[in-house]
Design a protein around this motif. Structure first.
Motif, mmCIF file in Angstrom:
data_model
loop_
_atom_site.group_PDB
_atom_site.id
_atom_site.type_symbol
_atom_site.label_atom_id
_atom_site.label_comp_id
_atom_site.label_asym_id
_atom_site.label_seq_id
_atom_site.Cartn_x
_atom_site.Cartn_y
_atom_site.Cartn_z
ATOM 1 N N GLY A 106 0.621 10.979 19.591
ATOM 2 C CA GLY A 106 1.874 11.091 18.849
ATOM 3 C C GLY A 106 2.112 9.912 17.926
ATOM 4 N N GLN A 107 1.825 8.710 18.422
ATOM 5 C CA GLN A 107 2.019 7.515 17.602
ATOM 6 C C GLN A 107 1.109 7.513 16.374
ATOM 7 O OE1 GLN A 107 4.385 5.013 18.071
ATOM 8 N NE2 GLN A 107 5.123 6.555 19.497
ATOM 9 N N VAL A 108 -0.152 7.863 16.576
ATOM 10 C CA VAL A 108 -1.096 7.860 15.464
ATOM 11 C C VAL A 108 -0.756 8.980 14.479
ATOM 12 C CG1 VAL A 108 -3.528 8.111 14.805
ATOM 13 C CG2 VAL A 108 -2.917 6.735 16.789
ATOM 14 N N LYS A 109 -0.383 10.155 14.980
ATOM 15 C CA LYS A 109 -0.002 11.237 14.075
ATOM 16 C C LYS A 109 1.243 10.871 13.270
ATOM 17 C CE LYS A 109 -2.025 15.480 15.560
ATOM 18 N NZ LYS A 109 -1.783 16.892 15.548
ATOM 19 N N GLU A 110 2.169 10.188 13.913
ATOM 20 C CA GLU A 110 3.407 9.804 13.235
ATOM 21 C C GLU A 110 3.158 8.758 12.152
ATOM 22 O OE1 GLU A 110 7.326 7.400 14.641
ATOM 23 O OE2 GLU A 110 6.805 9.164 15.845
ATOM 24 N N ASN A 111 2.267 7.818 12.417
ATOM 25 C CA ASN A 111 2.044 6.704 11.495
ATOM 26 C C ASN A 111 0.759 6.813 10.679
ATOM 27 O OD1 ASN A 111 4.387 5.243 12.408
ATOM 28 N ND2 ASN A 111 3.245 4.847 14.287
ATOM 29 N N GLY A 112 -0.118 7.746 11.046
ATOM 30 C CA GLY A 112 -1.427 7.848 10.390
ATOM 31 C C GLY A 112 -1.354 8.123 8.904
ATOM 32 N N GLY A 113 -0.403 8.938 8.481
ATOM 33 C CA GLY A 113 -0.259 9.225 7.054
ATOM 34 C C GLY A 113 0.071 7.979 6.261
ATOM 35 N N ASP A 114 0.951 7.136 6.803
ATOM 36 C CA ASP A 114 1.284 5.870 6.133
ATOM 37 C C ASP A 114 0.078 4.941 6.087
ATOM 38 O OD1 ASP A 114 3.900 6.730 5.760
ATOM 39 O OD2 ASP A 114 4.614 5.764 7.612
ATOM 40 N N TRP A 115 -0.689 4.912 7.180
ATOM 41 C CA TRP A 115 -1.896 4.083 7.189
ATOM 42 C C TRP A 115 -2.877 4.552 6.126
ATOM 43 C CZ3 TRP A 115 -2.654 4.664 13.156
ATOM 44 C CH2 TRP A 115 -1.644 3.973 13.823
ATOM 45 N N TYR A 116 -3.047 5.860 6.022
ATOM 46 C CA TYR A 116 -3.944 6.426 5.016
ATOM 47 C C TYR A 116 -3.470 6.025 3.615
ATOM 48 C CZ TYR A 116 -6.361 9.863 2.134
ATOM 49 O OH TYR A 116 -7.118 10.472 1.170
ATOM 50 N N ASP A 117 -2.179 6.160 3.366
ATOM 51 C CA ASP A 117 -1.643 5.824 2.051
ATOM 52 C C ASP A 117 -1.868 4.345 1.721
ATOM 53 O OD1 ASP A 117 -0.787 8.447 1.802
ATOM 54 O OD2 ASP A 117 1.276 7.987 2.453
ATOM 55 N N ARG A 118 -1.657 3.462 2.692
ATOM 56 C CA ARG A 118 -1.890 2.034 2.455
ATOM 57 C C ARG A 118 -3.360 1.748 2.166
ATOM 58 N NH1 ARG A 118 1.056 0.061 7.566
ATOM 59 N NH2 ARG A 118 3.041 1.035 7.192
ATOM 60 N N ILE A 119 -4.241 2.382 2.900
ATOM 61 C CA ILE A 119 -5.674 2.180 2.676
ATOM 62 C C ILE A 119 -6.058 2.660 1.281
ATOM 63 C CG2 ILE A 119 -7.985 2.939 3.349
ATOM 64 C CD1 ILE A 119 -6.886 3.034 6.275
ATOM 65 N N MET A 120 -5.606 3.853 0.911
ATOM 66 C CA MET A 120 -5.966 4.404 -0.385
ATOM 67 C C MET A 120 -5.355 3.607 -1.532
ATOM 68 S SD MET A 120 -8.074 6.571 0.518
ATOM 69 C CE MET A 120 -8.497 7.275 -1.048
ATOM 70 N N ASN A 121 -4.131 3.116 -1.353
ATOM 71 C CA ASN A 121 -3.518 2.272 -2.398
ATOM 72 C C ASN A 121 -4.209 0.927 -2.502
ATOM 73 O OD1 ASN A 121 -1.623 4.205 -3.154
ATOM 74 N ND2 ASN A 121 -0.117 3.483 -1.663
ATOM 75 N N GLY A 122 -4.736 0.421 -1.385
ATOM 76 C CA GLY A 122 -5.475 -0.838 -1.405
ATOM 77 C C GLY A 122 -6.822 -0.714 -2.101
ATOM 78 N N ILE A 123 -7.405 0.489 -2.052
ATOM 79 C CA ILE A 123 -8.708 0.702 -2.693
ATOM 80 C C ILE A 123 -8.558 0.815 -4.209
ATOM 81 C CG2 ILE A 123 -10.590 2.377 -2.936
ATOM 82 C CD1 ILE A 123 -10.281 2.955 0.045
#
Length: 133
Positions: free
Chosen positions: A115-132
């Motif tokens: 649940g925690q990863v599903k809730e926050n995973g989208g934000d993590w993905y967005d940060r990674i992609m914006n960092g690239i």
């Protein structure tokens, strides 16, 4: 050194073997169902024209994290059961109750991490992609 189980009859040995077979089939079957459900979510996202790569990241990360959390909980529980068996004459009842408690805690830990990863995973993905970029 692990303690030895006190199996006193052929019936007890057969029951123990059956129990382990059922537990193994159930565990593997649930993992296949979970993985299939996650793949379906990714496929539905792709067909809907959504950001399926983001969904893939979230689903695969939550699957991996929940599997790791469950494994850690089971390993800790097995260590505790080993101490229980060595320290007390509780026997089969303690082993079965303790095993159920370990399974419940592993399932709870896996579900919470998922649940925690599903809730926050989208934000993590967005940060990674914006960092690239």
């Amino acid at each position: 050194m692990l303690p030895k189980l006190n199996v006193t009859s052929q019936v007890q040995a057969n029951n123990l073997v059956k129990f382990t077979k059922y537990a193994k089939v159930l565990g593997n079957g649930l993992a296949v169902i979970d993985f299939g459900s996650r793949a379906g979510n990714i496929h539905n996202s792709y067909q809907a024209g959504d950001n399926w790569e983001r969904e893939l990241f979230v689903e695969s990360s939550s699957f991996a994290a929940s599997a790791i959390a469950g494994t850690v909980a089971v390993n800790a529980g097995v260590a505790a059961l080993t101490l229980l068996i060595v320290a007390t004459p509780v026997g089969w009842v303690g082993l079965l109750v303790g095993g159920a408690a370990v399974a419940a805690s592993a399932a709870g830990a896996s579900m919470w991490i998922n649940g925690q990863v599903k809730e926050n995973g989208g934000d993590w993905y967005d940060r990674i992609m914006n960092g690239i970029k």
